[in-house]
Design a protein around this motif. Sequence first.
Motif, PDB file in Angstrom:
ATOM      1  N   GLY A  62     112.062  52.518 139.834  1.00 51.40           N
ATOM      2  CA  GLY A  62     111.226  52.546 138.645  1.00 51.40           C
ATOM      3  C   GLY A  62     112.025  52.628 137.358  1.00 51.40           C
ATOM      4  O   GLY A  62     111.468  52.911 136.289  1.00 51.40           O
TER       5      GLY A  62
ATOM      6  N   ASP B  48     104.843  54.803 133.324  1.00 52.08           N
ATOM      7  CA  ASP B  48     103.829  54.337 134.280  1.00 52.08           C
ATOM      8  C   ASP B  48     102.558  53.955 133.527  1.00 52.08           C
ATOM      9  O   ASP B  48     102.264  54.505 132.469  1.00 52.08           O
ATOM     10  CB  ASP B  48     103.541  55.443 135.306  1.00 52.08           C
ATOM     11  CG  ASP B  48     102.805  54.903 136.527  1.00 52.08           C
ATOM     12  OD1 ASP B  48     102.782  53.671 136.716  1.00 52.08           O
ATOM     13  OD2 ASP B  48     102.269  55.718 137.298  1.00 52.08           O
ATOM     14  N   SER B  65     103.492  52.279 139.294  1.00 52.00           N
ATOM     15  CA  SER B  65     104.177  53.117 140.288  1.00 52.00           C
ATOM     16  C   SER B  65     103.858  52.714 141.732  1.00 52.00           C
ATOM     17  O   SER B  65     104.527  53.158 142.659  1.00 52.00           O
ATOM     18  CB  SER B  65     103.844  54.593 140.059  1.00 52.00           C
ATOM     19  OG  SER B  65     102.459  54.777 139.989  1.00 52.00           O
TER      20      SER B  65
END
Lengths: 133, 84
Positions: A62, B48, B65
């Motif tokens: 991420g 996110d 996510s």
Amino acid sequence: MSVDSVFVHKMWNDHELAKMVKGGVPFPMLSDGGGKVGSIFGVYLEDAGVEARGRFIIDPDGVIQGFEVLTPPVGRNVMESIRQIQAFQHVRKTKGAEATPSGWKPGKPTLKPGPDLVGRVWEVWKTSMAFDD
Amino acid sequence: MGEEIKAGCARPTGGPVGENPEAKKETPQQPLIKEVKSMVTVGKKAPDFTAPAYLKGKFINVQLSEFLGKWVVLCFYPGDFTFV
């Protein structure tokens, strides 16, 4: 992702993009009404009410590894995005032991950063390697 | 990927997930500092978010996510029916 609604995305996909790409767009076409997501990524152009051509490469953890943002009139170079992803994937595979110098693409030599390389990059990397053969 | 959403008259919307930056403004001891809009940074986590999406004939909800463990290319563009 653009500020258009999912309904307009559907129309664009079904009536135009499906004519360019067989079966239509294979990935999600995201809608960002009001530019809320674009604002946190720094690509929402408030005056025009649209989003700039922003492209973010996000790794499996991420983490943002790279981005490019262009004003609307100029399109992107897809091959360069792919090359960057290949380079980030290579670096990740070597756990950072190897780095990809300017002009790197799969098959070209990488660098192994460390004390021995300091001042000696010129021996292993030539300016011609910055360009495609 | 993402649960399907029913198409109705209202436009489905998404937005940032997690910490609400607005809520932080309440802290009274903070000296008055002009808020500077910061761009995301390389080497840092992508913020996110959720967003409605169109995918192969369906309207779905997507959360960034959900893609942890995969490489993601997130592309913004000015508008449908322009080039990309």
